[in-house]
Design an enzyme around this catalytic site. Sequence first.
Site, PDB file in Angstrom:
ATOM      1  N   GLY A 294       0.992  -1.101  -0.021  1.00  0.00           N
ATOM      2  CA  GLY A 294       0.275  -0.090  -0.164  1.00  0.00           C
ATOM      3  C   GLY A 294       0.591   1.520   0.186  1.00  0.00           C
ATOM      4  CB  SER A 295       0.186   5.116  -1.055  1.00  0.00           C
ATOM      5  OG  SER A 295      -1.560   4.873  -0.561  1.00  0.00           O
TER       6      SER A 295
ATOM      7  CG  ASP B 215       0.585  -4.509   5.961  1.00  0.00           C
ATOM      8  OD1 ASP B 215       0.531  -3.983   4.459  1.00  0.00           O
ATOM      9  OD2 ASP B 215       0.852  -5.825   5.847  1.00  0.00           O
ATOM     10  N   GLY B 216       0.248  -1.672   5.900  1.00  0.00           N
ATOM     11  CA  GLY B 216      -1.102  -0.219   5.946  1.00  0.00           C
ATOM     12  C   GLY B 216      -2.409  -0.802   6.829  1.00  0.00           C
ATOM     13  CB  ALA B 217      -4.905  -0.787   8.741  1.00  0.00           C
TER      14      ALA B 217
ATOM     15  N   GLY C  29      -7.119  -4.788   2.721  1.00  0.00           N
ATOM     16  CA  GLY C  29      -6.904  -5.697   1.431  1.00  0.00           C
ATOM     17  C   GLY C  29      -7.670  -4.906   0.252  1.00  0.00           C
ATOM     18  N   GLY C  30      -7.589  -3.625   0.547  1.00  0.00           N
ATOM     19  CA  GLY C  30      -7.416  -2.897  -0.387  1.00  0.00           C
ATOM     20  C   GLY C  30      -6.916  -2.454  -1.718  1.00  0.00           C
TER      21      GLY C  30
ATOM     22  CD  GLU D 188      -1.709  -6.334   2.865  1.00  0.00           C
ATOM     23  OE1 GLU D 188      -1.415  -5.413   2.902  1.00  0.00           O
ATOM     24  OE2 GLU D 188      -2.863  -6.615   3.305  1.00  0.00           O
TER      25      GLU D 188
ATOM     26  CE  LYS E 258      -6.557   4.652   4.517  1.00  0.00           C
ATOM     27  NZ  LYS E 258      -5.104   3.981   4.462  1.00  0.00           N
TER      28      LYS E 258
END
Length: 235
Positions: A33-34, A89-91, A103-104, A111, A129
Amino acid sequence: MTNADPVKVMKQEVGKAAADRVKSNSIVGLGTGSTTAYAIEYIGERLSKGEITNIVGIPTSFQAEVLAKKYGIPLTTLDAIDHIDVAIDGADEVDPQKNLIKGGGAAHTREKVVDALADEFVVVVDGGKLTDKLGSTFLLPVEVIPMAITPVMNALSKLGGKPELRMGIKKAGPVVTDQGNLVVDVKFDSIDNPEELEKTINNIPGVLENGLFVGVADIVLVGEIIDGKPTVREM
Ligand code: 5RP
């Protein structure tokens, strides 16, 4: 502050804060993710400056692999290691119990494998978020093997969801995951029991993994802009 995009600034700052937590001699799960992209960039920067040494990464996606190579982070696989020290990790959504929807980027299956194995899983998000209840703003991603798409969508509807096959952008047809599967995004009016829903959905034959991450996150770092200044706090 300049007139830089505030969401981008929050993502950069929180990515940097997570990268600063990485210690020498560690095995690091590299999320997708970004926001995580900034963490990967800063880990590479710290490595090249010699601030940290002997880091190996475990990528959670093709994107993470490409970025790690770009920023000079050596990679390994789960077959070659016996633990992961930290995963970053992002969310897409975070609730007050640190449960997540991910899961975006259609990478939630790998992940979850990597993030759940880490001794410490650090989530990096911008303030937008945070939510009181999962599913309020984001649809729940479910990875499905292609031959089972119709029965799985029917089963998700029976659970009270509204499933939609995720379609590609600048690519005709559906999104295909790194494993060659499809993603169904499901709108639930209310996710009252994320722990139960995570298991129920994963029990549908043909489902590989869903984006509910319950009880996996250890630390949530939140990037915010307060009085025009970017800050990072631990939730
Ligand atoms: C990918 C993910 C990402 O971590 C999530 O979508 C957040 O992405 P971003 O940092 O770009 O907002 O779960 O599958």
